[in-house]
Design an enzyme around this catalytic site. Structure first.
Site, PDB file in Angstrom:
ATOM      1  N   ASP A 208      -1.779 -41.003 -10.046  1.00  0.00           N
ATOM      2  CA  ASP A 208      -1.603 -42.370  -9.543  1.00  0.00           C
ATOM      3  C   ASP A 208      -1.782 -42.483  -8.037  1.00  0.00           C
ATOM      4  O   ASP A 208      -2.192 -43.527  -7.537  1.00  0.00           O
ATOM      5  CB  ASP A 208      -0.260 -42.964  -9.985  1.00  0.00           C
ATOM      6  CG  ASP A 208       0.925 -42.065  -9.696  1.00  0.00           C
ATOM      7  OD1 ASP A 208       0.763 -40.999  -9.077  1.00  0.00           O
ATOM      8  OD2 ASP A 208       2.035 -42.430 -10.115  1.00  0.00           O
TER       9      ASP A 208
ATOM     10  N   ASP B 164      10.296 -37.688  -4.932  1.00  0.00           N
ATOM     11  CA  ASP B 164      10.514 -37.489  -6.373  1.00  0.00           C
ATOM     12  C   ASP B 164      11.059 -36.124  -6.765  1.00  0.00           C
ATOM     13  O   ASP B 164      11.907 -36.037  -7.637  1.00  0.00           O
ATOM     14  CB  ASP B 164       9.230 -37.742  -7.163  1.00  0.00           C
ATOM     15  CG  ASP B 164       8.815 -39.205  -7.123  1.00  0.00           C
ATOM     16  OD1 ASP B 164       9.697 -40.060  -6.997  1.00  0.00           O
ATOM     17  OD2 ASP B 164       7.619 -39.481  -7.203  1.00  0.00           O
TER      18      ASP B 164
END
Length: 885
Positions: free
Chosen positions: A70, A480
């Site tokens: 992404d 993350d």
């Protein structure tokens, strides 16, 4: 854990990117003379770390597969090494949004051709439009067609697809589904030009959150997939039947039976859901559809699987569980091309206790699960998981049943069975790619083995980097996955930082005189936002938050580790002695200031906020604003104090509509001088000094002499060397940079999606301009190393390193050679070239003509070959023969 991806690190980064990616800005002083040098670039190995929403196998050639991420570009599978090769590292600073890949298409007629639809955001965070990239050499090089609208590789709905598709019968025809109400687009010249299919009746209407004023969650997710029925065409003739998925819960699937001239809504289709995928089994005449009530990749509470019979128009609900028993949507969807009655699907949004994978061998008539309950909460798995190659995938967790570690996954929107090998399957998760090569065990009652199939695919957003003088060479702060302590850059660390596990680490620092002491701060849904280590980051313990803290912010450790200053989100700047059991608010400095420490005096700390520089001489208790003026007025600034130099501070940052560049202070920030040689700069870091140099080496991500790149200076910024090249740009590199205090020339560079990249120089200790050092003993005027870095059927990629082994600098160069086997160059970078027959001449371009004695320059190219691909035996620099290495 992956739920916070958009709302934390990535959006924070995106906001900085807008200010950090300006158009060209004229220099306010004399331009630097750029040297050129050969660098080798690699990733500090993590193996994964980010969301892989798409995996695409070529239907004609074995072992040819691609993966899209992404925010981190696209990759091609290398069967020989069982690893992935990055394909979009050439994306530059101004086009940073093109590192987000919303769709990939591999040509089943000509496997050398591959296409990528790129663009990261459809709202204002990404200032540029999307593009379609096309390659005739499997992604080794690309040509670009800009689109008149944006694409959203990191937007809601990015796991649906594929939105980009090549006609399997007439490969000059491609379709692209656009978001934002832009409709369906078609190319009839192999992706060179595109036009809207005005006859297509529905541009979509689904928005994740219509009330979102940022335009992120309120974007119309548009046209989400295109699927051809290859049985309705013949070679060279456009496929007649084409299916298109639309983000519209009442009208999700359309069909054309006249090669895209007219379109109709499929009659009798289910409503109330979005069709994430449409996969066609042309042998049995079935179109399989995976439905969810939401667009994903995080959300989805209900889902169904349907089968459409293409000959009769009959719809059949083939869902493996009752609708009332779903708490997730379906998305991952694949069939076994060797055994077309075999179909598999994923429950992509089943976060707890785990994702689920379903398998049917009779076209959806009956299903089995990857795992099921024996007696709740106990589970029986049809698989075993081996994460020994990336042990951090356990997250250091010890969950209670029915959760297990490592998890089967989450956000599992990409699922593919190898079309040539029924036993091989890959699927993407929010952190990695898992795969198996003994999938047949599923049906025989055995257990198949899942392993990470992700080596080489590095997708993390990097917020901060540190390279201590002793201990681990690299400490990272990542989005993350928190961050890692690398004791060996070539090996995957055993675990990310734990105790606590931040979802995102925003800042870290070590005590310069006591590198065993390390501090990090970050974001966490609940729990402390600061942690400490006394063994160089190997083990951690949590600190205590002051009142009001909502996020990590920035943190600084005193030079001796005796105290810390923290600027958290949601609270004033704080200071503490010891390890953060009690914090006090600092005075004289605004909240959200960026803080750093002096690397010599443990009582001195620095801060910056909105154009003002602040200094504390009492351990962070009080700060005083400096009288320095002319600094950037915004907050896109990063600064560092020089190790070993009290009061020696370098500051980088700014924006195109104001002050922008690199500043230096030698009086603890009382005054700053702007370097006239640097037009724009966004990071600053230090590394080991060059041989004979009295000052540490500087590194920056900057624009110098009109060129954007990663630069090095060994003479305190008087002259600069660009150390990256056009093939190694990695989009946006404005997060952090540091040299290595133990290895001359080594630099660690942050990226926003390609992990931590590091470069090593071919120069073993020399310098730039006046940086000192000694020349090597001359063995001739020039030396050449020619390396074939990649080779495939009919094509190859090569790197050439040209070294000045003479005693005087070159002010320009021209290198010639002859191919022995008739090879031809298709694209060459970092030089200009001509080819006549087998003879090639490569000449310098504007920025790399000056090559000091003992230094090197590098360029690369892709080419074509047939029969043999022998390396050239001789090279000439003008009329001088070069030594060939």
């Amino acid at each position: 854990m992956r739920r916070t991806r958009i709302l934390t690190a990535v959006l924070a980064l995106a906001a900085g990117l807008i200010a950090g990616s300006p158009p060209a800005l004229a220099s306010d002083g004399p331009q630097a003379t750029l040297a050129a040098e050969s660098y080798t670039w690699k990733n500090a190995r993590i193996d994964g770390g980010g969301f892989v929403p798409g995996i695409v196998f070529n239907r004609k050639e074995k072992n040819l597969a691609y993966a899209r991420t992404d925010i981190g570009g696209a990759y091609r599978w290398q069967e020989s090494s069982k690893s992935w090769t990055p394909l979009l590292d050439s994306v530059g600073w101004t086009d940073w949004g093109h590192t987000g890949v919303v769709s990939l298409a591999s040509d089943s007629v000509d496997p050398n051709k591959v296409y990528a639809a790129v663009g990261t955001y459809t709202n204002s965070w990404d200032p540029g439009n999307g593009a379609v990239l096309r390659s005739a050499d499997r992604g080794a090089s690309w040509r670009k067609t800009d689109l008149p609208f944006k694409l959203g590789g990191n937007m809601p709905g990015r796991g649906m697809g594929e939105r980009l598709a090549v006609d399997p019968n007439k490969n000059s025809v491609l379709y692209l589904g656009a978001p934002s109400g832009k409709g369906l687009w078609r190319s009839t010249d192999s992706g060179v030009t595109w036009s809207q299919v005005t006859a297509f009746p529905n541009v979509g209407n689904y928005q994740q959150d219509p009330s979102d004023t940022s335009g992120y969650a309120s974007d119309n997710q548009g046209i989400v997939w295109v699927t051809f029925d290859e049985s309705t065409g013949s070679s060279g003739t456009a496929t007649k039947t084409v299916y298109v998925g639309v983000a519209d819960k009442d009208n999700a699937v359309y069909r054309s039976t006249d090669a895209g001239v007219t379109w109709t809504r499929l009659a009798g289709q289910p409503t109330g859901y979005l069709a994430h995928k449409g996969v066609l089994d042309a042998v049995n005449g079935y179109l399989y559809l995976a439905y969810s009530d939401k667009g994903g990749p995080y959300d989805g509470g209900k889902g169904r699987l349907w089968r459409y019979a293409t000959a009769t128009g009959t719809w059949t609900d083939i869902s493996p569980v009752a609708e009332a028993d779903t708490y997730y949507g379906f998305s991952g969807l694949t069939i076994d091309r060797q055994k077309p009655g075999t179909v598999m699907a994923t429950a992509y949004s089943s976060w707890w206790p785990d994702t689920q994978i379903f398998r049917s061998t009779n076209s959806g008539g009956a299903w089995t699960k990857a795992w099921d309950y024996t007696s709740y909460p106990d589970r029986a798995n049809r698989y075993t998981m081996d994460v020994s190659s990336a042990p951090w995938l356990t997250w250091g967790a010890n969950p209670s049943p029915p959760e297990q570690t490592p998890k089967l996954g989450w956000m599992t929107e990409a699922l593919e069975i190898d079309p040539f090998n029924s036993s091989r399957m890959m699927y993407g998760t929010g952190a990695t790619i898992y795969g198996t090569e003994n999938l047949s065990q599923w049906d025989s009652g055995g257990r198949f083995t899942l392993k990470p199939m992700v080596q080489g695919l590095e997708e993390t957003a990097v917020n901060d980097l540190a390279s201590p003088p002793t201990g681990a060479p690299l400490l990272s702060a990542l989005g993350d996955v928190g961050g890692f302590r690398h004791t060996d850059l070539t090996k995957t660390p055993s675990m990310m930082y734990t105790s606590p596990n931040f979802t995102t680490t925003t800042s870290l620092d070590f005590a310069e005189k006591n590198p065993a002491t390390v501090v990090r701060v970050g974001n966490l849904d609940s729990g402390p936002h600061v942690a400490f280590s006394t063994d160089n980051g190997a083990n951690w313990f949590a600190g205590t938050d002051p009142s009001g803290v909502s996020g990590g912010g920035t943190v600084a450790a005193a030079a001796d580790g005796s105290r810390f200053v923290w600027s958290p989100a949601g609270a004033p700047v704080q200071y503490t002695t010891g390890f953060g059991t009690s914090w006090q608010a600092a005075s004289g400095i605004p909240a959200d200031a960026v803080v750093e420490s002096d690397r010599v005096d443990p009582k001195v700390f620095y801060g910056f906020k909105s154009g003002r520089f602040y200094v504390s001489s009492d351990g962070g208790a009080t700060f005083t604003a400096s009288a320095a003026t002319g600094l950037p007025s915004g907050d896109s600034v990063r600064f560092k104090a020089l190790p070993g130099g009290r009061g020696d501070v370098w500051l980088a940052g700014g924006a195109s509509d104001g002050a922008y560049g690199l500043w230096h202070s030698t009086d603890a920030g009382a005054t700053f001088a702007k370097l006239s040689t640097v037009e724009q700069a966004d990071t600053i870091g230090f590394g080991k000094a060059a041989t004979g140099a009295s000052y540490q080496t500087l590194y920056t991500s900057a624009k110098i002499a009109g060129v954007r790149g990663i630069f090095r200076s060994t003479d305190k910024g008087a002259t600069w060397t660009r150390v990256n090249d056009d093939a190694h740009q990695w989009g946006w590199t404005g997060g952090a940079i540091t040299g290595d205090p133990r290895v001359y020339g080594r630099v660690y560079v942050s990226t926003n999606g390609r992990g931590v990249v590091y470069g090593d120089t071919s120069d073993t200790g020399g310098g730039d301009g006046g940086g000192g050092g000694t020349d090597p003993t001359p063995t001739g005027a020039c030396a050449v190393t020619y390396t074939i870095t990649n080779q495939w059927s009919g094509g190859f990629q090569a790197d050439v390193k040209l070294t000045n082994t003479g005693t005087s600098a070159w002010s320009g160069w021209s290198l010639g050679w002859t191919f022995a086997d008739g090879q031809t160059i298709s694209q060459l970078w970092n030089a200009a070239h001509t080819q006549t027959g087998a003879a090639v001449t490569a000449k310098n371009i504007a920025w790399n003509g000056n090559v000091a004695a003992g230094s090197s320059v590098g360029f690369g190219f892709t080419g074509n070959w047939s029969g043999s691909n022998t390396k050239p035996a001789a090279f000439k620099l003008g009329d001088q023969s070069c030594t060939v290495g």
